[in-house]
Enzyme design. Structure first.
Site, short mmCIF file in Angstrom:
data_model
loop_
_atom_site.label_atom_id
_atom_site.label_comp_id
_atom_site.label_asym_id
_atom_site.label_seq_id
_atom_site.Cartn_x
_atom_site.Cartn_y
_atom_site.Cartn_z
N SER A 271 11.93 88.09 61.38
CA SER A 271 11.16 87.34 62.37
C SER A 271 11.28 85.85 62.10
O SER A 271 11.43 85.42 60.96
CB SER A 271 9.68 87.73 62.30
OG SER A 271 9.06 87.17 61.16
N ASP A 272 11.23 85.06 63.18
CA ASP A 272 11.01 83.64 62.94
C ASP A 272 9.60 83.49 62.40
O ASP A 272 8.74 84.35 62.61
CB ASP A 272 11.20 82.84 64.24
CG ASP A 272 11.55 81.38 63.96
OD1 ASP A 272 11.31 80.90 62.82
OD2 ASP A 272 12.06 80.71 64.87
N TRP A 273 9.34 82.39 61.71
CA TRP A 273 8.07 82.22 61.02
C TRP A 273 6.95 82.08 62.06
O TRP A 273 6.88 81.10 62.79
CB TRP A 273 8.14 81.01 60.10
CG TRP A 273 8.57 81.36 58.71
CD1 TRP A 273 7.88 81.06 57.55
CD2 TRP A 273 9.75 82.06 58.27
NE1 TRP A 273 8.57 81.56 56.46
CE2 TRP A 273 9.71 82.17 56.87
CE3 TRP A 273 10.83 82.62 58.95
CZ2 TRP A 273 10.71 82.79 56.12
CZ3 TRP A 273 11.83 83.25 58.21
CH2 TRP A 273 11.76 83.33 56.82
#
Length: 744
Positions: A271-273
């Site tokens: 996931s992106d942060w």
């Protein structure tokens, strides 16, 4: 921060002992196959998976700190450590915070931004880049490098375009593969981002992108597909935005159907942060590793913040209740284990190095080859130090450090050579270099605790700054203006898009005044985006210098004074006006809850060709200090069978008086398509170096699969029989020869 070298050494010692004793560390006992590196990875993965408890499988799927995830201590399987990229290895941050940890030994080499790398149009430079940054990541004990980025340049206002490789899917595809291959030879996984359709920063966390399937498959997916199928990427990062109403970090169609099923991706989806929003969707729709949810770290409690992540306790609870699939859990854990065996548990990977002389040399070489000479009338460039005894350098960007700021790609370097430093060093003992500010932009220099240490305060008024710059220009033999954009909010920066196409800080006024004061003016644009140039008719020479990293100033001086003959080519179109860009011409930018890509496949030069718009500077454009003739374009046959090929050749001659390199570009147009297609599309390129008077024949092979388009009604790629045209040139608007042929 834990000492990872000690931890991994201990794990290896335990592993050796377990293998030597013939015992296992898990519930099954027996020989610990997963610890034996002589065994195939898939066999090791299955053995490790069989020994893990339910809780251990879930634990390796989510973060345990800002940039790490847990291993399986009981089995001697180490944790995973990520680092931001893709232009350098980010300084160490605190366990739960974005701010740096205050280490004194984590200064990296800042490599040029990926726009600059793409502008080299040279896969060999991409391989050098990947090798070098991979060695730095390996030295810093990182397992995942969060990059490279291959999102398509849709609008020149996107604040994050500098991190990507331009507007064309073919160019991006060819440049990303060597980067990936060389990084991963170091036992470090790339994490190709941001999958997919992340083409603006405005509303990036929630905007739903509406795009037709033709544009999705022909424009926005090819570079990701090449990264997976040709580059063998070990990780892919989901995007923040939505597609088909689902966030891309847990998007069934993108992750399960396209990435994992159609492309047979065997790595992890990261996931992106802060990009994960729903436990059930994260569990079912393809996400494997969750990072950065509630990115303020400890707001949920110092002891259990990470247990509250979607793929942590909530997922575990679903599994225990039978509300989630155990087979899907095993698939996620299997992928994470595969990543760990490829990276953290790979004892055969090289040691790596950090900020070495070789890496600085590579950064300078890539930057020099990526700088684009946009205009050069009257031979203003290169500056002859035998004649120019006084050189005036004007502009804030001549002195402002650009490695700090811009979002997650912000770096900490031992030293960044600014343009003024590079010019002064190259001119030392030969010419006097005087400097004037010219304009005031952003005087700050601090990002996440990394400080440039520069004092850019200024008390003079705008009028006085311009007057002082003009006075310096009048007494100089040559003038170099260094301006453009910077890494501040609403410029080339993550999190915000630009607010205007024109240059900020009244730079147009400064450039206009300098043009009147001295005809020997060269304008240097430092940016990751196209900018408006209302003064272009009054300025004889223009360079696009990009954000070029640690060696930016030295690389620029190499080009300005002719030590390096420029050979860069634009990886995206510079429109004359913002309205000449298709995303803006058709009215859907930036959208709100939804943004619709009305332009479909007509992005960049495809739109300019369709509408017959003259660009400010075309895709593929770039001049040299020598000249090249491209001619004798011909084909070895004019009929292409369904399983055959055609060879297109052209002769290239250096007709000037110095050695240089030219990029020969092949475009193909479909003359009889049943669906709308671009006038032409890039399908090949070759960069060749030639001495004065030297001629070389460049050959391209055309196969039927290069002629396909995506038929969204059929849901398939189609190559229709009929007439095609091959265009050979040195820019999308500079075609030197054409050949017609027919697909039977």
């Amino acid at each position: 921060m834990k000492n990872r070298t000690w931890i991994k050494g201990l794990a290896a010692l335990c592993a050796s002992a377990a293998v030597a004793c013939g015992g296992g560390a898990g519930p099954q006992g027996g020989v610990a196959v997963y610890l034996d590196e002589s065994q195939p990875i898939e066999k090791r993965v299955e053995d490790a998976l069989s020994r893990m408890t339910l809780e251990e499988k879930v634990a390796i799927l989510h973060a345990q700190s800002k940039f790490s995830s847990a291993g399986v201590p009981r089995l001697g399987i180490p944790e995973v450590w990520c680092t931001d990229g893709p232009h350098g290895i980010r300084p160490e941050v605190l366990w739960d915070e974005w701010n740096q940890a205050g280490w004194t030994n984590d200064s990296c080499t800042a490599f040029p931004a990926l726009t600059c790398l793409a502008a080299t149009w040279n896969p060999e430079m991409s391989a050098l880049y990947g090798k070098s940054i991979g060695e730095e990541a390996r030295y810093r004990e990182k397992d995942i490098l969060l990059g490279p980025g291959v999102n398509i340049y849709r609008t020149p206002l996107n604040g994050r375009n500098f991190e990507y490789m331009g507007e064309d899917p073919y160019l991006s595809s060819r440049m990303v593969v060597p980067y990936i291959e060389e990084v991963q030879k170091n036992g470090v996984a790339v994490c190709v981002k941001h999958f997919a359709l992340n083409n603006q920063e405005a509303h990036r966390h929630g905007v739903n992108v509406v795009v037709d399937d033709r544009a999705l498959y022909e424009i926005y997916l090819p570079a990701f597909k090449a990264a997976v199928e040709e580059g063998g990427a070990w990780a892919v990062m989901g995007a923040y935005n939505k597609y088909k109403g689902e966030h891309c970090c847990h998007n069934r169609y993108l992750l399960n159907d396209i990435l994992k099923r159609d492309w047979a991706f065997d790595g992890v989806v990261v996931s992106d942060w802060g990009g994960t929003h729903d436990t059930k969707q994260a569990a079912e729709n393809g996400l494997d590793m969750e990072f950065g949810s509630w990115t303020d770290g400890l707001s949920w409690g110092a002891s259990n913040a990470y247990d509250n992540y979607h793929l942590a306790a909530p997922y575990l609870d679903m599994l225990r209740k039978g509300e989630a699939s155990m087979a899907t859990l095993d698939d996620k854990a299997r992928r994470v284990l595969r990543l760990i065996f490829r990276t953290a548990m790979n004892t055969r990977k090289p040691f790596g190095s950090l900020n070495s002389p070789e890496h600085l040399t590579a950064a300078r070489r890539i930057a020099g080859e990526g700088i684009v000479l946009l205009k050069n009338e009257g031979g203003v460039l290169p500056i002859d130090l035998g004649r120019a005894k006084t050189i005036a350098v004007v502009g804030e960007n001549a002195v402002k450090m650009m490695t700090v700021g811009g979002g997650s790609s912000s770096l900490k370097v031992r030293h960044e050579y600014t343009p003024l430093e590079g010019i002064r060093a190259a001119a030392a003992g030969k010419a006097e270099v005087i400097y004037e500010r010219g304009y005031v932009g952003d005087v700050t220099g601090d990002y996440n605790g990394v400080k440039t240490g520069q004092d850019l305060s200024e008390s003079r008024s705008e009028a006085q700054l311009i007057a002082d710059a003009v006075a310096a220009a009048r007494k100089a033999d040559a003038v170099i203006f260094v301006g453009g954009l910077n890494k501040s909010n609403h410029q080339d920066c993550e999190g915000d898009d630009r607010l205007q196409y024109g240059l900020p800080y009244a730079q147009d006024k400064v450039i206009g005044a300098l043009a009147e004061a001295n005809p020997n003016l060269a304008v240097v644009i430092v940016s990751g985006n196209a900018v408006a140039m209302p003064w272009i008719g009054r300025v004889p020479a223009v360079l696009e210098a990009w954000f070029s990293g640690s060696e930016a100033g030295n690389a620029l001086a190499d080009v300005v004074f002719g030590a390096v003959n420029p050979s860069g080519k634009l990886p995206f179109t510079f429109p004359v006006r913002l309205e000449d860009n298709s995303a803006h011409a058709l009215g859907e930018y930036p959208g709100g809850d939804t943004v619709t890509y009305n332009e479909s496949i007509f992005v960049g030069y495809r739109w300019h060709d369709k509408e017959r718009l003259e660009p400010l500077f075309a895709f593929g454009h770039g001049l040299s200090y020598t000249t090249f003739a491209v001619g004798n374009v011909k084909a070895d046959r004019t009929t292409l069978a369904s399983k055959g090929s055609i060879r297109i050749s052209a002769d290239v001659t250096n007709t000037g008086d110095r050695a240089g390199a030219e990029v020969v570009q092949l475009y193909i147009g479909d003359e009889q398509s049943s669906l709308p297609r671009p006038v032409k599309e890039l399908k090949g390129f070759r960069k060749i170096a030639l001495d004065p008077g030297q001629t070389q024949t460049v050959t391209f092979e055309i196969t039927p699969d290069m002629l396909r388009y995506y038929d969204d009604a059929k849901g398939a790629w189609v190559a229709e029989p009929g007439a095609f045209t091959a265009y050979v040139g040195v820019a999308s608007d500079d075609i030197r020869g054409t050949v017609g042929f027919e697909l039977k």
